[in-house]
Enzyme design. Structure first.
Site, PDB file in Angstrom:
ATOM      1  N   LYS A 271     -18.778  47.778  59.121  1.00 53.96           N
ATOM      2  CA  LYS A 271     -19.195  49.023  58.004  1.00 53.96           C
ATOM      3  C   LYS A 271     -20.326  48.442  57.226  1.00 53.96           C
ATOM      4  O   LYS A 271     -20.110  47.254  56.922  1.00 53.96           O
ATOM      5  CB  LYS A 271     -18.100  49.411  57.572  1.00 53.96           C
ATOM      6  CG  LYS A 271     -17.073  50.291  58.134  1.00 53.96           C
ATOM      7  CD  LYS A 271     -16.031  50.911  57.151  1.00 53.96           C
ATOM      8  CE  LYS A 271     -15.084  51.772  57.941  1.00 53.96           C
ATOM      9  NZ  LYS A 271     -15.474  53.155  58.440  1.00 53.96           N
ATOM     10  N   ASP A 282      -6.948  53.152  54.425  1.00 54.18           N
ATOM     11  CA  ASP A 282      -7.004  53.466  55.716  1.00 54.18           C
ATOM     12  C   ASP A 282      -5.690  53.720  56.282  1.00 54.18           C
ATOM     13  O   ASP A 282      -5.562  54.047  57.694  1.00 54.18           O
ATOM     14  CB  ASP A 282      -8.067  52.822  56.496  1.00 54.18           C
ATOM     15  CG  ASP A 282      -8.587  53.372  57.670  1.00 54.18           C
ATOM     16  OD1 ASP A 282      -8.779  54.749  57.756  1.00 54.18           O
ATOM     17  OD2 ASP A 282      -9.190  52.943  58.638  1.00 54.18           O
ATOM     18  N   ASP A 341     -15.373  50.625  65.191  1.00 51.16           N
ATOM     19  CA  ASP A 341     -15.192  51.472  63.928  1.00 51.16           C
ATOM     20  C   ASP A 341     -14.186  52.737  64.038  1.00 51.16           C
ATOM     21  O   ASP A 341     -13.771  53.245  63.426  1.00 51.16           O
ATOM     22  CB  ASP A 341     -16.092  51.587  63.204  1.00 51.16           C
ATOM     23  CG  ASP A 341     -15.858  51.840  61.775  1.00 51.16           C
ATOM     24  OD1 ASP A 341     -14.957  51.824  61.190  1.00 51.16           O
ATOM     25  OD2 ASP A 341     -16.982  52.450  60.914  1.00 51.16           O
ATOM     26  N   GLU A 343     -11.314  53.050  65.369  1.00 56.49           N
ATOM     27  CA  GLU A 343     -10.160  52.421  65.982  1.00 56.49           C
ATOM     28  C   GLU A 343      -8.901  53.165  65.533  1.00 56.49           C
ATOM     29  O   GLU A 343      -7.808  52.777  66.078  1.00 56.49           O
ATOM     30  CB  GLU A 343     -10.035  51.200  64.996  1.00 56.49           C
ATOM     31  CG  GLU A 343      -9.218  51.244  63.550  1.00 56.49           C
ATOM     32  CD  GLU A 343     -10.302  52.081  62.412  1.00 56.49           C
ATOM     33  OE1 GLU A 343     -11.371  52.119  62.752  1.00 56.49           O
ATOM     34  OE2 GLU A 343      -9.672  52.397  61.470  1.00 56.49           O
ATOM     35  N   ARG A 345      -8.003  56.098  66.496  1.00 57.26           N
ATOM     36  CA  ARG A 345      -7.574  56.928  67.555  1.00 57.26           C
ATOM     37  C   ARG A 345      -7.168  55.950  68.466  1.00 57.26           C
ATOM     38  O   ARG A 345      -6.237  56.281  69.517  1.00 57.26           O
ATOM     39  CB  ARG A 345      -8.824  57.824  68.112  1.00 57.26           C
ATOM     40  CG  ARG A 345     -10.010  57.116  68.563  1.00 57.26           C
ATOM     41  CD  ARG A 345     -11.320  57.951  68.653  1.00 57.26           C
ATOM     42  NE  ARG A 345     -11.876  57.987  67.119  1.00 57.26           N
ATOM     43  CZ  ARG A 345     -13.016  58.938  67.062  1.00 57.26           C
ATOM     44  NH1 ARG A 345     -13.585  59.387  68.156  1.00 57.26           N
ATOM     45  NH2 ARG A 345     -13.520  59.028  66.013  1.00 57.26           N
TER      46      ARG A 345
HETATM   47  N1  BES Z   1     -11.329  54.852  58.596  1.00 53.82           N
HETATM   48  C1  BES Z   1     -12.571  55.394  59.031  1.00 53.82           C
HETATM   49  C2  BES Z   1     -12.759  57.084  58.690  1.00 53.82           C
HETATM   50  C3  BES Z   1     -13.089  57.124  57.242  1.00 53.82           C
HETATM   51  C4  BES Z   1     -14.381  57.262  56.661  1.00 53.82           C
HETATM   52  C5  BES Z   1     -12.004  57.536  56.308  1.00 53.82           C
HETATM   53  C6  BES Z   1     -14.685  57.280  55.243  1.00 53.82           C
HETATM   54  C7  BES Z   1     -12.379  57.948  54.799  1.00 53.82           C
HETATM   55  C8  BES Z   1     -13.725  57.656  54.438  1.00 53.82           C
HETATM   56  C9  BES Z   1     -12.505  55.429  60.581  1.00 53.82           C
HETATM   57  O1  BES Z   1     -11.920  54.606  61.105  1.00 53.82           O
HETATM   58  C10 BES Z   1     -13.858  55.502  60.995  1.00 53.82           C
HETATM   59  O2  BES Z   1     -14.570  54.505  60.632  1.00 53.82           O
HETATM   60  N2  BES Z   1     -14.343  56.402  61.769  1.00 53.82           N
HETATM   61  C11 BES Z   1     -15.853  56.363  62.119  1.00 53.82           C
HETATM   62  C12 BES Z   1     -15.672  56.870  63.479  1.00 53.82           C
HETATM   63  C13 BES Z   1     -17.188  56.805  64.096  1.00 53.82           C
HETATM   64  C14 BES Z   1     -17.375  55.308  64.387  1.00 53.82           C
HETATM   65  C15 BES Z   1     -17.132  57.601  65.414  1.00 53.82           C
HETATM   66  C16 BES Z   1     -16.673  57.212  61.036  1.00 53.82           C
HETATM   67  O3  BES Z   1     -16.275  58.325  60.876  1.00 53.82           O
HETATM   68  O4  BES Z   1     -17.648  56.877  60.768  1.00 53.82           O
HETATM   69 ZN    ZN Z   2     -10.221  53.825  59.978  1.00 54.51          ZN
HETATM   70 MN    MN Z   3     -13.123  52.801  61.332  1.00 59.87          MN
END
Ligand code: BES
Ligand code: ZN
Ligand code: MN
Length: 491
Positions: A271, A282, A341, A343, A345
């Site tokens: 990230k 998270d 990222d 992860e 799911r």
């Molecule tokens: N934990 C994050 C989702 C998240 C992002 C929660 C910002 C709260 C605030 C999750 O694991 C994630 O990184 N999701 C990605 C998915 C993408 C790579 C398809 C996302 O939302 O960018």
């Molecule tokens: Zn996450």
């Molecule tokens: Mn993630």
């Protein structure tokens, strides 16, 4: 805080503060003694109080009552208040009083018309009053002074035995929400998967009907949870599955499954740095599962509940999963991991399969801070509610409306599924830029085809970003526990 219900005559009721919520449209309540009413009327006439929403005014040593202060609270210009406005006002008053000298405050229920019954006002009112008193001071070297306010009474003219029970329920939900917030607010160096396992064991010792089982990372791998393992293996902190079984009834259980990523760096798909600290939250889904379990235990609900937390840290070390890796899930389906990222799911899909295989639940609800796309879609007021069963989806939405912990329905249509097609495996773990919260839900749906299932994406609601109010919100403990209480009442 201690909560009480009272109908002691106001000239006799000892307290540091009588709270009188007043709308500018309604006249002063009959329940106030004449002398008190005259004092307040004069105060209003002099222009010191108008009743504007949120306005607060103090009167010291008021005539006619035993309490040493009055706090007038402006409720706006409507004759009838809606429930959510009522709760917001209560929360603000509770916060204000936390900083003052009053030890015992009394909220007068009879001065306002609210479009909810008294039971609701006391139950949800107790909950928000208690939630507003929440503090997280564990990491300050000097413990800040505790609030003076120790007791909160809801007063109304006639005695009502049901209100005491309502207040108890509200307090138990607040206790669950406080646990969820504590776990969420803990720093990720202290709150890691095995720490969560320890907290679960602690709950198991505290409550007789609760038993706890931990599945280690190695065991999970051996059992065939290839997706869960793919996330956990990039960290020096061991991942684990935490299973908490509450047996307040026999028969098939209802199941809660929480995403417990104690820190999400993104893994090799790292990230960006800005606000990455917030990825300690998270594990918000897992925290809400812990909180709900606590409330259920406190209330001794007559239900059978199996709660599963998929706990792991998503880190990019030499053992970490590479984009392009293909893994086999516990269900037998294979996944091409295109983005490490995505992860949440991956840990959830194996937990979903596990609980179905092992516990045969009649209903499964998973809760996860799953996608940034959900925050884009719904902001921070509503959590996304997905379900393969309309009745279940509606039951959750209704629980949200009742408590103010609101959700909003989202589509799970098969049309979205093709975005997950992979050229090499049964599916890939990302669905492209369109409908990111929906395709994440569709991914999970592939692991919950044969059970009544719902998925809550709480990425926007589990915590408040930045500023003074930064921190875990305790959501969706009110929604989940209301759903479970309703389930218990249906028998
Ligand atoms: N934990 C994050 C989702 C998240 C992002 C929660 C910002 C709260 C605030 C999750 O694991 C994630 O990184 N999701 C990605 C998915 C993408 C790579 C398809 C996302 O939302 O960018
Ligand atoms: Zn996450
Ligand atoms: Mn993630």
């Amino acid at each position: 805080m201690e909560y009480a219900i009272s109908h002691t005559a106001l000239p006799k009721l000892k307290a540091d503060c009588l709270i009188i919520p007043l709308s500018s449209a309604s006249s002063l309540p009959e329940s106030l003694p004449d002398e008190t009413r005259e004092t307040v009327e004069a105060f209003i006439k002099a222009g010191d109080f108008s009743g504007n929403k949120g306005q607060m005014a103090w009167l010291h040593q008021p005539a006619g009552v035993a309490a040493s202060r009055l706090l007038l609270v402006g409720c706006g210009d409507k004759t009838e208040l809606d429930g959510l406005t009522f709760l917001k006002l209560l929360g603000r008053v509770s916060k204000t009083l936390q900083g003052g000298p009053a030890k015992h405050a009394v909220w007068l229920l009879d001065t306002l018309t609210v479009n909810k019954d008294l039971q609701w006002q006391v139950r949800e009112g107790t909950r928000v009053t208690e939630e507003a008193a929440y503090r997280f001071d564990l990491y300050r070297s000097k413990t800040p002074k505790a609030a003076s306010l120790k007791k909160w009474t809801f007063w109304h003219q006639a005695g009502d035995a049901g209100l005491k029970k309502a207040s108890k329920v509200g307090k138990a939900v607040a206790a669950g929400s406080a646990l969820a917030r504590d776990l969420g607010n803990l720093p990720p160096n202290d709150c890691y998967p095995e720490y969560l396992a320890g907290r679960a064991r602690e709950l198991g010792r505290e409550y007789e009907k609760l038993s706890v089982k931990i599945i280690s990372q190695a065991q999970a791998e051996k059992m065939g949870m290839g997706a869960f393992h793919a996330v956990a293996k990039g960290s020096t902190r061991e991942g684990c599955l935490i299973v908490m079984e509450y047996k307040g009834a026999s028969g098939a259980p209802v199941s809660l499954v929480g995403k417990g990523i104690t820190f999400d760096t993104g893994g090799i798909s790292l990230k960006p740095g800005a606000n990455m600290d917030e990825m300690k939250y998270d594990m918000g889904g897992a925290a809400s599962v812990f909180g709900s379990v606590k409330t259920v235990c406190e209330l001794k609900l007559p239900i059978h509940l199996v709660a599963v937390v998929a706990a792991a840290e998503n880190m990019p070390d030499g053992g970490a999963t590479r984009p392009g890796d293909i893994v086999k899930t516990l269900s037998g389906q294979t996944v091409e991991i295109l983005n490490t990222d995505a992860e949440g799911r991956l840990v959830l899909c194996d937990a979903l399969t596990y609980v179905q295989q092992k516990h045969k639940p009649h209903t499964v609800i998973d809760i996860a801070t799953l996608t940034g796309a959900c925050v884009v879609a719904l902001g921070s007021h509503a959590q996304a509610v997905y379900s393969n069963n309309d009745e279940l989806g509606e039951a959750l939405l209704e629980a949200g409306r009742t408590t103010g912990d609101r959700g909003w329905p989202m589509p799970l249509w098969e049309d979205y599924q093709s975005q997950l097609d992979s050229p090499f495996a049964d599916m890939q773990n990302i669905g492209g830029p369109k409908g990111g919260s929906i395709t994440a839900a569709c991914f999970l749906h592939r692991f919950a085809r044969d059970v009544k299932w719902a998925h809550l994406d709480i990425a926007g609601t589990a915590w408040t970003s930045g500023g003074k109010e930064k921190g875990a919100s305790g959501r969706p403990v009110p929604m989940l526990t209301r759903y479970l209480i309703n389930l218990a009442e249906q028998g």
